[in-house]
Scaffold this motif. Structure first.
Motif, mmCIF file in Angstrom:
data_model
loop_
_atom_site.group_PDB
_atom_site.id
_atom_site.type_symbol
_atom_site.label_atom_id
_atom_site.label_comp_id
_atom_site.label_asym_id
_atom_site.label_seq_id
_atom_site.Cartn_x
_atom_site.Cartn_y
_atom_site.Cartn_z
ATOM 1 N N PRO A 97 12.241 8.322 57.149
ATOM 2 C CA PRO A 97 13.546 8.349 57.823
ATOM 3 C C PRO A 97 14.655 9.377 57.120
ATOM 4 C CG PRO A 97 13.195 6.534 56.334
ATOM 5 C CD PRO A 97 11.766 7.070 56.341
ATOM 6 N N LEU A 98 15.492 9.549 57.783
ATOM 7 C CA LEU A 98 16.683 10.382 57.545
ATOM 8 C C LEU A 98 17.916 9.518 57.523
ATOM 9 C CD1 LEU A 98 17.883 13.379 56.588
ATOM 10 C CD2 LEU A 98 18.301 13.782 59.005
ATOM 11 N N HIS A 99 18.478 9.553 56.584
ATOM 12 C CA HIS A 99 19.759 8.942 56.508
ATOM 13 C C HIS A 99 21.014 9.882 56.337
ATOM 14 C CE1 HIS A 99 22.745 5.977 55.360
ATOM 15 N NE2 HIS A 99 23.254 6.797 54.437
ATOM 16 N N VAL A 100 21.784 9.775 57.401
ATOM 17 C CA VAL A 100 23.249 10.784 57.287
ATOM 18 C C VAL A 100 24.316 9.937 56.690
ATOM 19 C CG1 VAL A 100 24.727 12.166 58.604
ATOM 20 C CG2 VAL A 100 22.278 12.051 58.978
ATOM 21 N N ASP A 101 24.662 10.196 55.347
ATOM 22 C CA ASP A 101 26.075 9.870 55.005
ATOM 23 C C ASP A 101 27.329 10.732 55.659
ATOM 24 O OD1 ASP A 101 28.297 9.078 53.760
ATOM 25 O OD2 ASP A 101 27.582 9.587 51.542
ATOM 26 N N ALA A 102 27.976 10.008 56.483
ATOM 27 C CA ALA A 102 29.263 10.506 57.186
ATOM 28 C C ALA A 102 30.258 9.680 57.010
ATOM 29 C CB ALA A 102 28.900 10.649 58.760
ATOM 30 N N ALA A 103 30.509 9.191 55.595
ATOM 31 C CA ALA A 103 31.334 8.014 55.379
ATOM 32 C C ALA A 103 32.712 8.706 55.903
ATOM 33 C CB ALA A 103 31.161 7.617 53.899
ATOM 34 N N TRP A 104 33.133 9.869 55.183
ATOM 35 C CA TRP A 104 34.403 10.368 55.390
ATOM 36 C C TRP A 104 34.416 11.077 56.878
ATOM 37 C CZ3 TRP A 104 35.620 15.753 54.953
ATOM 38 C CH2 TRP A 104 37.025 15.946 55.307
ATOM 39 N N GLY A 105 33.373 12.107 56.999
ATOM 40 C CA GLY A 105 33.434 12.793 58.063
ATOM 41 C C GLY A 105 33.271 12.259 59.666
ATOM 42 N N GLY A 106 32.706 11.178 59.588
ATOM 43 C CA GLY A 106 32.104 10.418 60.959
ATOM 44 C C GLY A 106 33.455 10.266 61.877
ATOM 45 N N PHE A 107 34.389 10.260 61.656
ATOM 46 C CA PHE A 107 35.687 10.171 62.574
ATOM 47 C C PHE A 107 36.197 11.403 62.915
ATOM 48 C CE2 PHE A 107 35.092 5.882 61.337
ATOM 49 C CZ PHE A 107 35.375 4.977 62.622
#
Length: 385
Positions: free
Chosen positions: A202-212
């Protein structure tokens, strides 16, 4: 004598330039106050907050491109679910596609935990770029997995060739970053997703800050990229929910099913969250903020912040300071140590990257006026020109 708690007031955000938290939206603040005592960790008991969590996850699903992939009862409506089984015949099993976490650290730890639980290797490995958030180091320590970090390229994004070279039969998860904490860089998500699919992990994407910000940026980063399996996105950052309100989403319910534990003494028979009792305030505020701001409010903030970051970067360059070109609304720049300490003494809350650059995050509370005042202080301190 210390003032009483009632006499104390929160710190003003006027001079806070490096934090990825901000003032919550008024609707989010009101919703948080209404649901202070509700516990989404036991949704069968606290049904209203459980419904708000489904709505929050549904909004996060739409924001991240999962709208056609999340659903229950065989439909394709994005309704979002939290990976629990209720002790009532009328509900039965509920598919798991996400929940409102305490923040990006919990979401990332849970993504690693899910991958570990599903790994075929007895010695699972997580491969991540060196730009990955420090929560992955916490995850590796807590969960007993190896974190294998690989270099970034000259622009601060994951080096896909280096990632590929690090993947072997023990790898259980590949991590990509969409909006890095230090520089706001977005990794080449499609290439990393292809690599992960080919490796069968699996690939996990960390968009904690960027996601919005990312839905309006032109990047390919979310669940509409084949191969992205889990994703972190935090409403309590640019989403303007009250703290704590993070988000963990999964394309396939088995990713959260792997996290479930039995809770026989609750009305809800199992839960997939890391914490037991959770913040109803965070859940409600996240639902309220997204209801108010998605999509037009977030689009307007992205455009405002991006324009302001570009202006600020040019102002710094005009003062002969080296600036890292902003990709998302985050500006990193060289600032002599003496000047850095001097502006902090004037009350500016700024921080440094690991390489030593000063770092300004253009959050909703950061305005042209506040950045102009910061530049005035730089000029007054006779920063190099």
């Amino acid at each position: 004598m210390q003032p009483s708690v009632a006499e104390r007031r929160p710190q003003s955000f006027d001079r806070v330039l490096s934090s990825m938290c901000t003032q919550p939206h008024p609707a989010a603040r009101r919703a948080a106050e209404r649901f202070l005592a509700a516990n989404p960790g036991d949704p069968a008991t606290y049904e209203t907050i459980a419904e708000l969590e489904r709505e929050a996850v549904a909004s996060l699903a739409e924001i991240t491109g999962l709208a056609d992939a999340v659903g229950v009862d065989g439909d394709t409506e994005a309704r979002g679910n939290i990976g629990v089984r209720e002790n009532t015949d009328s509900h039965g099993d509920i598919a798991a596609h996400g929940y409102v976490t305490s923040g990006g650290s919990e979401s990332n730890i849970q993504a690693v935990r899910s991958a570990r639980e599903r790994a075929e290797s007895d010695d699972p490995v997580v491969v991540a770029p060196e730009s990955a958030h420090f929560s992955f180091h916490k995850a590796a320590s807590v969960l007993g997995v190896e974190l294998r970090t690989v270099p970034t390229d000259d622009a601060g994004r994951a080096d896909v060739d280096a990632v590929a070279a690090a993947v072997d039969d023990d790898v259980a998860l590949v991590v990509a970053v969409a909006g890095s904490t230090e520089y706001g860089r977005v990794d080449p998500i499609p290439a990393m997703a292809d690599l992960a699919v080919d490796a069968g992990v699996p690939l996990h994407v960390d968009a904690a800050w960027g996601g919005f910000h990312l839905p309006f940026s032109g990047h390919d980063w979310g669940f509409d990229v084949d191969g992205v399996e889990t994703l972190t996105i935090d409403p309590h950052k640019v989403g303007r929910a009250a703290v704590p309100a993070g988000g963990l989403l999964a394309r396939d319910p088995t990713a959260l099913d792997a996290l479930a534990v039995d809770t026989p003494y609750l009305e809800t028979a199992s839960q997939a969250s890391l914490t037991g009792t959770r913040s109803g305030a965070g859940v409600a505020s996240a639902a309220a903020a997204m209801d108010e701001l998605w999509p037009d409010g977030y689009r307007a903030e992205y455009e405002r912040a991006s324009e302001l970051a570009a202006w600020f970067a040019e102002e710094l360059r005009s003062r002969e300071l080296d600036v890292v070109d902003p990709e998302l609304p985050l500006v990193a720049f060289d600032l002599p140590r003496a000047t850095f300490e001097a502006v902090r003494e004037r009350g500016w809350r700024i921080s440094r990257t690991g390489a030593g650059e000063a770092r300004v995050v253009v959050m909703p509370h950061v305005t042209r006026g506040s950045l102009s005042a910061f530049l005035d202080d730089l000029d007054d301190l006779d920063a190099p020109r």
